[in-house]
Design a protein around this motif. Sequence first.
Motif, PDB file in Angstrom:
ATOM      1  N   GLU A 155      -3.800  -7.139  -0.038  1.00  0.00           N
ATOM      2  CA  GLU A 155      -2.879  -6.001   0.080  1.00  0.00           C
ATOM      3  C   GLU A 155      -2.920  -5.257  -1.242  1.00  0.00           C
ATOM      4  O   GLU A 155      -2.931  -5.884  -2.304  1.00  0.00           O
ATOM      5  CB  GLU A 155      -1.445  -6.476   0.330  1.00  0.00           C
ATOM      6  N   ARG A 156      -2.908  -3.931  -1.180  1.00  0.00           N
ATOM      7  CA  ARG A 156      -2.928  -3.123  -2.404  1.00  0.00           C
ATOM      8  C   ARG A 156      -1.814  -2.085  -2.344  1.00  0.00           C
ATOM      9  O   ARG A 156      -1.562  -1.495  -1.309  1.00  0.00           O
ATOM     10  CB  ARG A 156      -4.253  -2.363  -2.530  1.00  0.00           C
ATOM     11  N   ARG A 157      -1.205  -1.893  -3.503  1.00  0.00           N
ATOM     12  CA  ARG A 157      -0.221  -0.812  -3.652  1.00  0.00           C
ATOM     13  C   ARG A 157      -0.057  -0.527  -5.138  1.00  0.00           C
ATOM     14  O   ARG A 157      -0.290  -1.398  -5.982  1.00  0.00           O
ATOM     15  CB  ARG A 157       1.115  -1.169  -3.017  1.00  0.00           C
TER      16      ARG A 157
END
Length: 183
Positions: A155-157
Motif C-alpha cells: 500500500e502506498r500513500r
Amino acid sequence: MTAAQADLPTDLQAQFLEMPVGLRLDSPAVADGAAIWRIARDSKVLDLNSSYSYLLWCRDFAATSVVARDAGGEAVGFITGYIRPERPDTLMVWQVAVDHDQRGRGLAGALLDGLTSKVAAGRALSTIETTIAPSNTASERLFLSYARRHGASVERRVLFDAGLFPDDGHEPEVLYRIGPLGS
C-alpha cells in the motif's frame, strides 16, 4: 564472535537472500556509528543526520538494525529500523545504504531479508513500513522486490507532504506499507 553477533539467530543465514561473497550480516555496535554515518553521507540520496544520532541508533536500536561487514570487519552497508510503538507487529525501516563499491551485488536485498528475519525471530512481525521519495527508484525497486519475495501486498500513500519539511526542495515522503508478510 562479537557481542553484536551473539544476538543473531544461528540459522539466520538460511532465511534470507544469500549475502554476497566475502560479506556477513551483523548487528551494529556503537563503534559502527561513524562508518554508518559515512555510508549515509556518501549515498548522496539519504537525509544525513548528525553523527551523534548514528551513534545513538547503534546503541539503542541495534536489535532492529543490521550491518554488512567485509572480511576485515568493516561496515559496508546498513539498514536502520525500529518497531512502531503503536503497532508492535510493524518494523519501520528508516535508512538503507550500501557502500558504492558494494552496489549491484544484491546486498541491500540480503540485508533487508536478514533484518526482517532477525526481528521476526523475537516477535510477531506482520508488516514493514518505509518511506521513499518519488525520485528514489532504487529504494522503490528494493522494497517492491522484497514484497514479491515475501508474497506481500504493498500500500502506498503520501505520509509527509513536501510542504511539511522546513528545508527547501525536500520531496514528499511516500509511505510503503508491506504486508502481511509470508515466507
